[in-house]
Design a protein around this motif. Sequence first.
Motif, PDB file in Angstrom:
ATOM      1  N   ARG A 104      32.282 -21.172  36.497  1.00 47.99           N
ATOM      2  CA  ARG A 104      32.018 -21.895  37.339  1.00 47.99           C
ATOM      3  C   ARG A 104      33.309 -22.728  37.905  1.00 47.99           C
ATOM      4  O   ARG A 104      34.054 -23.118  37.353  1.00 47.99           O
ATOM      5  CB  ARG A 104      30.954 -23.041  37.054  1.00 47.99           C
ATOM      6  N   ILE A 105      33.713 -22.626  39.425  1.00 45.62           N
ATOM      7  CA  ILE A 105      34.894 -23.189  39.758  1.00 45.62           C
ATOM      8  C   ILE A 105      34.080 -24.491  40.730  1.00 45.62           C
ATOM      9  O   ILE A 105      33.455 -24.410  41.593  1.00 45.62           O
ATOM     10  CB  ILE A 105      35.491 -22.217  40.758  1.00 45.62           C
ATOM     11  N   VAL A 106      34.625 -25.585  40.153  1.00 47.66           N
ATOM     12  CA  VAL A 106      34.275 -27.035  40.647  1.00 47.66           C
ATOM     13  C   VAL A 106      35.306 -27.349  41.487  1.00 47.66           C
ATOM     14  O   VAL A 106      36.349 -27.766  41.139  1.00 47.66           O
ATOM     15  CB  VAL A 106      33.753 -27.943  39.561  1.00 47.66           C
ATOM     16  N   VAL A 110      38.173 -24.707  36.504  1.00 44.75           N
ATOM     17  CA  VAL A 110      37.572 -23.442  36.381  1.00 44.75           C
ATOM     18  C   VAL A 110      36.842 -23.417  35.050  1.00 44.75           C
ATOM     19  O   VAL A 110      37.771 -23.611  34.036  1.00 44.75           O
ATOM     20  CB  VAL A 110      38.582 -22.469  36.458  1.00 44.75           C
ATOM     21  N   GLN A 111      35.673 -23.452  35.036  1.00 41.88           N
ATOM     22  CA  GLN A 111      35.014 -23.324  33.573  1.00 41.88           C
ATOM     23  C   GLN A 111      34.529 -21.872  33.393  1.00 41.88           C
ATOM     24  O   GLN A 111      34.102 -21.449  34.061  1.00 41.88           O
ATOM     25  CB  GLN A 111      33.800 -24.223  33.598  1.00 41.88           C
ATOM     26  N   VAL A 149      31.602 -25.003  27.384  1.00 35.31           N
ATOM     27  CA  VAL A 149      32.419 -23.911  27.768  1.00 35.31           C
ATOM     28  C   VAL A 149      33.098 -23.151  26.704  1.00 35.31           C
ATOM     29  O   VAL A 149      33.369 -23.824  25.601  1.00 35.31           O
ATOM     30  CB  VAL A 149      33.430 -24.170  28.985  1.00 35.31           C
ATOM     31  N   SER A 150      33.764 -22.187  26.904  1.00 33.30           N
ATOM     32  CA  SER A 150      34.413 -21.292  25.811  1.00 33.30           C
ATOM     33  C   SER A 150      35.882 -21.828  26.128  1.00 33.30           C
ATOM     34  O   SER A 150      36.667 -21.903  25.359  1.00 33.30           O
ATOM     35  CB  SER A 150      34.418 -19.823  26.004  1.00 33.30           C
ATOM     36  N   SER A 151      36.029 -22.031  27.491  1.00 35.72           N
ATOM     37  CA  SER A 151      37.333 -22.559  28.010  1.00 35.72           C
ATOM     38  C   SER A 151      37.505 -22.967  29.372  1.00 35.72           C
ATOM     39  O   SER A 151      36.393 -22.787  30.191  1.00 35.72           O
ATOM     40  CB  SER A 151      38.639 -21.371  28.029  1.00 35.72           C
TER      41      SER A 151
END
Length: 382
Positions: free
Chosen positions: A261-263, A299-300, A338-340
């Motif tokens: 997911r890009i916020v 960026v998630q 999230v993982s990163s």
Amino acid sequence: MNAATEGPVGQYFASIRAALGGLEIFLGDRNSPLYRNSVVGEVVVPYLARLKASFSCWENRIGFIEQFRISRAESGFPVFQNVLELENDRQTAENRLSGIPQADALRHEMADFILRHKAFPAALQSRMAERLYLEQIGKGDIFSPFIMPETIRVAVNPKTMRPYYVVCWGAFDGTSTLPMVYMAMIEDSSEKIVGMLVTEDGKLNAEVDIPLPVGGLLNPELASRFDDFALKNSAYSLTPVTIATNLDKDFPELHPKQLRRIVLGPFYSAGITENNAKINEILSKVRKQENAWLLTWTVQEVFSKAERPAQRGFWSSTPAAEEFHIDTDNLEATRMGVSSYEKHALVPHDAYQALYAAGDAAEIFGDYKVHVISGNQVISEV
């Protein structure tokens, strides 16, 4: 015609236009991390173009409406009502244009009004602004409240002998007033799809013509349900691991291996936004107003570390399930689900100098990757 040329409104649009243009330059920079990860760059660019088109439409729209509201204390982006109105106007633009005189006729009326009345034709100018707005909104795509999924890549995982898709979609969150871009890598174990797309040696069947991008999920039997899922599971309040887990549970044939997911945002503009007092105070000291801004994005990513195989028993069966990795050693990653993650900040050179001179750059940027733009060049991680 551009109605937003002076005052705070004009400053806001000039700043956001510069910020989105700067992000476009950053995405095209060979040295940028998003350029090196071509899939992320490929996904984000079209949505950025939509967002730029929306702001261009809003800039014309304020020529004939009484007010334009932004989320000054939070995201720095327009409030959700503006997004909804833009989408509604896009759908009704053709009918409304039929009731407004052509641009040349309006210009003639405006000139005649000035000569006869020795006054400014405010009402006619408003009609002209509305016409230009409606013409513009019909020219291309805008950033709608929800942008339908599409499949942009197809390949085969030789280990599982399943095809996988890269699917992307967009959403403008109404509560956080943040535009977001989603991209997911999903394996498909549907027997019909596997038989059609995967050869015996575990490669993509070259005889099947796939004209990418494909609207929706590539699997036609699941595409409609997937559209509905994406619509209901794109809120900012949902963590990426929640969305990925919901997808895994709702579609036994689909196996989400990665979700990004890009916020976009928050956005900071001197004298306009109020989302960070210290940043706004320093930006207000930047000599040129057009350089007094700061754009951030996050960026998630969540990925599957293993797949628990399906279990079939005499009385019941359990479908395959993904085990998603969460970095529990990182409190922020755990909170985000999230993982990163990566936090980025894009700032004009003048503004970065002001922040650095104030001695607050390290505190303000913290764990952000900082990208400084000067002209058409971007220097990353200064």
